[in-house]
Enzyme design. Sequence first.
Site: not given
Ligand SMILES: *Cc1c(COP(=O)(O)O)cnc(C)c1O
Length: 387
Positions: A53, A107, A179, A204
């Site tokens: 943790r 997002y 991001d 992703k």
């Molecule tokens: C999928 C995604 C998120 C969130 O990610 P998770 O792993 O599903 O929590 C945030 N930003 C973008 C651009 C995403 O494609």
Amino acid sequence: MDQIEDEHHLRTAAVHEGEPRTAIEGSITMPLFPSSTYVLGNPEEFDDIRYVRLNNTPNQKAVSEKLAALEGTEAAVVTPSGTAAVSMALLAHLEKGDHVLAQDHLYGGTRKLMDSLSERYGVDVTYVPAEEPEAWARALRATTRVFYMETITNPLLEVAPLDEAVAFSRRHGLVSVIDNTFATPVNFRPVGLGFDVVVHSASKYLNGHSDVVAGVVAASHERVKRVRKMMNLLGVCLDPHACYLLQRGLKTLPLRVPVQNANALALAKALKKHPKVAEVRYPGLPEDAAHARARRWFKGFGATVSFLPRDGVEVAERTMRELRIAREAPSLGGLETLVCRPATTSHAGLPDETRRGLGVADEMIRVSLGVENPEDIIQDFNRALGS
Ligand SMILES: *Cc1c(COP(=O)(O)O)cnc(C)c1O
């Protein structure tokens, strides 16, 4: 841009960074250490006690090192989802009464998170149009702390004036957060342009196999330390098993992404020519609004394509059903090509008016390209659209 040059030697970093220098029991790969707790050494402070943790156990540290090397940052920390990466990066840099500037096309989950921060926790957010730096200046307050952007927006695949956002942030003492999920460090490394904090959904492309949910925050030592403290406080950590899988997935990131980029370009070109397609969005198309910026800053244009079939939602639904290789599912970045309708997935949480106002039409289909043979993918779409 058919072939991506390995300018930052990412292929070497992806394989070797974060791997044990002295082989453990002769193991060539980083072993999995599922232990939740560790023999007490001489911890200087609470955060040094080794415990899952507290985000300081071997697999958590190893995968973070690899990620920092790939993003070109001093440090990184892994989180249990991309959403956790976003929330931890924000909370670590914000206090009650602070204000956030955020790009208006975000997002869906990130937008909901920001709305909730402002409704419940006294952090104000102003969404600003990425194309209007004058609007950024108008929205600025004495309490503004963070400027939040996305490299390539979902699902419209826009690229903001990222250089101006960095300059604006520096001028006004804001922490610039980006991001970088849709681009990956193979296509673009935001710290090269001067961004302070890079977040990802590692669920992703970074993991790339659609079998892990994780995230990462990459930044300077000092900023990552702040993020880790916030994670430790709130009990946010990525399980060692997931770290191990992510570490394995990352090794092939620089091999997968160029293939996915090329597949996306091939599909975008084919869709562009198709009589039943009204509009295609892909930064790799020379006529696309995002093309000039993407060309200037990116090594590749990413592997997501969005398009509008000519005859509305029913045709969109039928097209998705008719596909045989591409599967209908939310999420993106895996080896397999996926399609979804953002109106019912990533943007389902928004009121219809707000969503349409953002330019996300009901019939829009988003495609996440995998690594299959591009001819097979194109044939799949041509057949599905034509039938
Ligand atoms: C999928 C995604 C998120 C969130 O990610 P998770 O792993 O599903 O929590 C945030 N930003 C973008 C651009 C995403 O494609």
